[in-house]
Design an enzyme around this catalytic site. Structure first.
Site, PDB file in Angstrom:
ATOM      1  N   ASN A 169      62.944  39.401  47.708  1.00 56.12           N
ATOM      2  CA  ASN A 169      61.849  39.677  48.424  1.00 56.12           C
ATOM      3  C   ASN A 169      61.653  38.817  49.881  1.00 56.12           C
ATOM      4  O   ASN A 169      61.424  39.569  50.959  1.00 56.12           O
ATOM      5  CB  ASN A 169      60.511  39.618  47.704  1.00 56.12           C
ATOM      6  CG  ASN A 169      59.395  40.165  48.370  1.00 56.12           C
ATOM      7  OD1 ASN A 169      59.349  40.720  49.185  1.00 56.12           O
ATOM      8  ND2 ASN A 169      58.118  39.406  48.059  1.00 56.12           N
ATOM      9  N   SER A 186      47.452  34.920  49.047  1.00 56.26           N
ATOM     10  CA  SER A 186      46.636  34.981  47.811  1.00 56.26           C
ATOM     11  C   SER A 186      45.493  34.510  47.770  1.00 56.26           C
ATOM     12  O   SER A 186      44.397  34.937  47.086  1.00 56.26           O
ATOM     13  CB  SER A 186      47.563  33.881  46.816  1.00 56.26           C
ATOM     14  OG  SER A 186      48.575  34.647  46.342  1.00 56.26           O
ATOM     15  N   LYS A 194      46.580  26.585  41.368  1.00 59.45           N
ATOM     16  CA  LYS A 194      47.196  27.923  42.026  1.00 59.45           C
ATOM     17  C   LYS A 194      48.508  27.979  42.147  1.00 59.45           C
ATOM     18  O   LYS A 194      49.270  26.844  42.473  1.00 59.45           O
ATOM     19  CB  LYS A 194      46.529  28.053  43.615  1.00 59.45           C
ATOM     20  CG  LYS A 194      46.978  29.515  44.281  1.00 59.45           C
ATOM     21  CD  LYS A 194      46.118  30.523  43.925  1.00 59.45           C
ATOM     22  CE  LYS A 194      46.570  31.835  44.111  1.00 59.45           C
ATOM     23  NZ  LYS A 194      47.227  32.608  43.184  1.00 59.45           N
ATOM     24  N   THR A 250      54.929  35.768  52.305  1.00 56.19           N
ATOM     25  CA  THR A 250      55.829  34.792  52.534  1.00 56.19           C
ATOM     26  C   THR A 250      56.588  34.826  53.582  1.00 56.19           C
ATOM     27  O   THR A 250      56.704  33.777  54.420  1.00 56.19           O
ATOM     28  CB  THR A 250      56.575  34.610  50.994  1.00 56.19           C
ATOM     29  OG1 THR A 250      55.708  34.656  50.100  1.00 56.19           O
ATOM     30  CG2 THR A 250      57.313  33.432  51.077  1.00 56.19           C
ATOM     31  N   LYS A 305      51.322  22.021  48.921  1.00 61.45           N
ATOM     32  CA  LYS A 305      51.297  23.214  49.820  1.00 61.45           C
ATOM     33  C   LYS A 305      49.851  23.550  50.063  1.00 61.45           C
ATOM     34  O   LYS A 305      49.404  23.946  51.306  1.00 61.45           O
ATOM     35  CB  LYS A 305      52.208  24.551  49.133  1.00 61.45           C
ATOM     36  CG  LYS A 305      52.412  25.562  50.047  1.00 61.45           C
ATOM     37  CD  LYS A 305      53.118  26.621  49.203  1.00 61.45           C
ATOM     38  CE  LYS A 305      54.420  26.274  48.619  1.00 61.45           C
ATOM     39  NZ  LYS A 305      54.908  27.378  47.845  1.00 61.45           N
ATOM     40  N   LYS A 320      51.663  26.001  38.295  1.00 62.63           N
ATOM     41  CA  LYS A 320      52.792  26.956  38.172  1.00 62.63           C
ATOM     42  C   LYS A 320      53.156  27.305  36.687  1.00 62.63           C
ATOM     43  O   LYS A 320      52.777  26.594  35.911  1.00 62.63           O
ATOM     44  CB  LYS A 320      54.200  26.136  38.891  1.00 62.63           C
ATOM     45  CG  LYS A 320      55.200  27.303  39.304  1.00 62.63           C
ATOM     46  CD  LYS A 320      55.099  27.618  40.727  1.00 62.63           C
ATOM     47  CE  LYS A 320      56.223  28.490  41.173  1.00 62.63           C
ATOM     48  NZ  LYS A 320      55.817  28.684  42.484  1.00 62.63           N
TER      49      LYS A 320
HETATM   50  N1  GLU Z   1      55.017  31.878  44.414  1.00 63.27           N
HETATM   51  C1  GLU Z   1      54.444  31.671  45.633  1.00 63.27           C
HETATM   52  C2  GLU Z   1      54.657  30.165  45.951  1.00 63.27           C
HETATM   53  O1  GLU Z   1      55.680  29.554  45.851  1.00 63.27           O
HETATM   54  C3  GLU Z   1      53.036  31.915  45.645  1.00 63.27           C
HETATM   55  C4  GLU Z   1      52.173  31.221  44.891  1.00 63.27           C
HETATM   56  C5  GLU Z   1      50.808  31.872  45.081  1.00 63.27           C
HETATM   57  O2  GLU Z   1      50.604  32.740  45.728  1.00 63.27           O
HETATM   58  O3  GLU Z   1      49.606  31.314  44.352  1.00 63.27           O
HETATM   59  O4  GLU Z   1      54.044  29.565  47.060  1.00 63.27           O
END
Ligand code: GLU
Length: 426
Positions: free
Chosen positions: A217, A353, A66, A186, A90, A102
């Protein structure tokens, strides 16, 4: 320190506070899969241009990969690897049933037309289609990607697989299977973390002062939420400049200025500054303001060994990924500045998400209230548990968050047997 060394430093610091098997350590220090692809894009003038893209699956012991996809001119494979590692920790810190991944494309999306952007996004999915999927690895938005891009990506995946699988990507438009609350998640999550921890971190001011670095954002939204909740947002910056007013900024006006004219500074017209008791600063000066809460919410390496000594804030909440380097962490600890790590502070995005992925796979649609309640519960719990762990271990919050995450990842890895199961003589 190169971004990749960050991984070893973070893991080693946590190892003093958590007992994980050698297998876990071995697996966690290496990415499971690293892919770099070329994405040929037909430009509007008829020429063909190739962009470099990446997708890294760091670890999937706890579930499918993810993590977002970043469009930025400075994207490198090492950066994407570091971001994938942070996603792994995370998701585990928040107990989400995901591993970490990523993606990124080295591109300045502001220089592309909408149609070029669409071709690039569909081209990215063409290139990584075998690597992603609702049960494999689930992308999402990150820096300079948005719901429209996620919608194109889901549609391209459907074209390739001839199946509608909304759970292949999160952060989609609501009308295409997106979730309520994802676009502000976020910042919403960060707000709960700040509100839960600020008193525990020794800030007892009635209206704590706040400086927000980065007005994208997440930055614009967290400034708005804190402003509405009675915090005093005294400074915000974008990449060009910072605006500062000791009595507090009119955050909605700054937001309108940024949306209308592309800069936070444009909130003041000539002559306004003095009348409003405000000043315009260099963006770097914001880091050194004397505030209760400093919120880096742009990119990595905002606070490094070079400027950590200038920080006068009481607390730093990392809304960006990786804004404080390990060297800066040490300097801030010596100065008694509490740093609340990214893998907790900004985890609201991936948490919603997860809600989106759950809805997509169950066919349910949750209300905005349901999403907001569930998010609040998750974030407050995680903040309290990690704070309690740090207090009882006498460690930094980052170390406690990593210890917490590594413990969970370790459980999943060891569930299949580790060296103690298979080792000689057993
Ligand atoms: N890009 C966001 C982060 O760094 C969200 C990642 C997601 O929703 O999978 O946490």
């Amino acid at each position: 320190m190169p971004l990749l060394d960050d991984i070893r430093t973070r893991v080693e610091a946590a190892l003093e506070h958590v007992d994980i098997s050698p297998d876990t350590l071995e697996l966690l220090l290496h990415p499971k899969a690293v892919h770099t692809v070329s994405i040929p894009v037909r430009m509007d003038d008829g020429s063909l241009r190739t962009f470099e893209g990446h997708r890294v699956l760091w670890n999937d012991s706890r579930g499918p990969g993810k993590g977002g996809i970043r469009y930025h001119p400075d994207v490198t494979i090492d950066e994407v690897k570091a971001l994938a590692f942070w996603m792994t920790c995370k998701c585990a810190a928040l107990d989400l049933p995901f591993g970490g991944a990523k993606g990124g494309v080295a591109v300045d999306p502001k220089k592309l037309s909408k149609l070029e952007l669409q071709r690039l996004s569909r081209g990215y999915v063409d290139a990584v289609a075998d690597l992603i999927g609702p049960d494999v690895d689930v992308p999402a938005p990150d820096v300079y990607t948005n719901p429209m891009i996620m919608g194109w990506m889901m549609d391209q995946y459907r074209t390739i697989t001839r199946r509608i699988q909304p759970g292949v990507v999160t952060g989609k438009p609501l009308s295409m299977g997106g979730s309520q609350g994802r676009s502000t998640a976020t910042a919403d999550g960060a707000f709960h973390v700040i509100d839960t921890l600020i008193g525990k971190l020794g800030v007892d001011a009635e209206a704590p002062t706040v400086a927000v670095q980065g007005f994208g954002n997440a930055g614009a939204q967290i400034a708005t939420l804190l402003h509405e909740a009675g915090y005093r947002v005294v400074a915000v910056s974008d990449s060009r400049s910072a605006v500062h007013a000791e009595d507090g900024l009119d955050v909605p006006a700054v937001r309108r200025a940024k949306e209308g004219n592309g800069s936070v500074e444009s909130v003041y017209s000539e002559g306004d500054l003095e009348r409003c008791g405000a000043d315009v600063l260099d963006p770097d000066e914001l880091i050194a303001l004397d505030v209760d809460i400093l919120i880096p919410s742009a990119l990595e390496n905002a606070i490094t060994a070079d400027n950590a000594d200038d920080v006068r804030a009481r607390t730093v909440f990392e809304v960006a990924n990786g804004p404080v380097t390990p060297e800066a962490d040490e300097i801030l600890a010596r100065k008694d500045v509490a740093v609340v790590p990214d893998i907790l502070t900004n985890a609201g995005g991936v948490t919603v998400s997860w809600f989106e992925w759950v809805q997509n796979r169950s066919g349910l649609v949750w209300s905005a209230e349901e999403v907001a309640d569930k998010l609040r519960g998750r974030m407050v719990d995680a903040a309290e548990v990690i704070h309690a762990r740090a207090s009882s271990a006498g460690s930094a919050l980052r170390v406690a968050a990593y210890a917490h995450a590594l413990e969970r990842i370790g459980e999943a890895i060891d569930a299949q047997g580790s060296v103690s199961t298979f080792g000689a003589g057993e």
